[in-house]
Design a protein around this motif. Sequence first.
Motif, PDB file in Angstrom:
ATOM      1  N   GLU A 156       0.820  -1.204   0.000  1.00  0.00           N
ATOM      2  CA  GLU A 156       0.000   0.000   0.000  1.00  0.00           C
ATOM      3  C   GLU A 156       0.866   1.271   0.000  1.00  0.00           C
ATOM      4  O   GLU A 156       0.671   2.167  -0.818  1.00  0.00           O
ATOM      5  N   ARG A 159       2.619   1.607  -3.364  1.00  0.00           N
ATOM      6  CA  ARG A 159       1.722   2.102  -4.425  1.00  0.00           C
ATOM      7  C   ARG A 159       1.503   3.616  -4.262  1.00  0.00           C
ATOM      8  O   ARG A 159       1.505   4.363  -5.232  1.00  0.00           O
ATOM      9  N   GLN A 160       1.297   4.040  -3.014  1.00  0.00           N
ATOM     10  CA  GLN A 160       1.069   5.479  -2.766  1.00  0.00           C
ATOM     11  C   GLN A 160       2.288   6.289  -3.200  1.00  0.00           C
ATOM     12  O   GLN A 160       2.174   7.318  -3.854  1.00  0.00           O
ATOM     13  N   GLU A 189      -4.213   0.563 -10.955  1.00  0.00           N
ATOM     14  CA  GLU A 189      -4.146   1.106  -9.591  1.00  0.00           C
ATOM     15  C   GLU A 189      -3.586   2.526  -9.584  1.00  0.00           C
ATOM     16  O   GLU A 189      -3.994   3.355  -8.782  1.00  0.00           O
TER      17      GLU A 189
END
Length: 287
Positions: A156, A159-160, A189
């Motif tokens: 997470e 990805r951010q 995404e």
Amino acid sequence: MTKIAELLDQGKTLSFEFFPPKTDKGRDRLRETITELEPLEPSFTSVTYGAGGSTRERTVDAVTELNESDSITVMPHLTCIGHTREELTELVGAYGRQGIQNVLALRGDPPKDAPDMEPGDLERAAELVELVREVGDFSVGVAAHPEGHPLAPDMESDRQHQAAKLKVADFGVTQFFFRVEDYLRFVDEMERRGVETPIIAGVIPITDANQIQRFAAMSGADMPSELVERLDAHADDPDEVRRIGVDVATELSDRLLAEGAPGLHIYTLNRAEAPRAVHENLELVAA
Ligand SMILES: Cc1cc2nc3c(=O)[nH]c(=O)nc-3n(C[C@H](O)[C@H](O)[C@H](O)COP(=O)(O)OP(=O)(O)OC[C@H]3O[C@@H](n4cnc5c(N)ncnc54)[C@H](O)[C@@H]3O)c2cc1C
């Protein structure tokens, strides 16, 4: 010279990545490779950058030589690890004075023989993007890691971070991968996180199974077990391994283009045969 962001606006790109040769023999081989790949009219070429002292100079030399060819657009890779702001500013400024208009901004990794090297003034690739923009009017790319960065604390936050970095860049170039789904999921995404930056897909034609397995382990790319088994079954037949490598890279490239990838970035390992074969196969498929 041309900006890669403008090339991407015009259509799909095809690019070739080289590493700076260490020896005179390696330099001659790279020259031959470039001579063989030039007729394919790549949109651009790129040259990797190492964290150690002499390898940095070799990158500058290779970039300068490529830049002297009127028909080739070159993008130097630049890593900020171990560098001061002043050094980075000077290097980017020197590229600008040569007429180079593209830079791939990376953090980089410490070299194996100096794992404790000083980190340098910048911590992240995104800060280097900012520095390059301050120095001149460059088209700036960043690395993208579809399967996640191997050192990321969790998917997470990775990805951010990647979304935030891609938003400040003009384009991304991915680490190599073997499953088209990994690329598509990543792009999806990123889009859901508001990224509109084109993400060029990195493709590596396998020519040496052991070498690729080592690279994959380092970069976090997962090699599908059926591919490993296929390669293992022909471990004593280098020609067959290369043929499988070209087939796999062709199929992947074909699907990537069909699914909307804005460009293909081929990791050449300074060899022309496999990239040429993939290019030829793709033309046949298109025909
Ligand atoms: C196309 C391509 C070309 C490359 N060329 C070279 C080269 O020429 N020379 C070389 O040495 N290496 C090269 N690399 C490898 C790259 O330098 C390494 O993967 C390095 O470890 C990370 O570089 P980066 O630019 O992705 O770093 P960054 O984007 O700065 O960070 C990498 C990862 O760290 C984590 N991270 C960073 N910031 C944050 C944050 N704020 N919060 C949470 N997590 C964070 C994320 O997981 C992120 O994906 C290349 C990689 C690719 C994909």
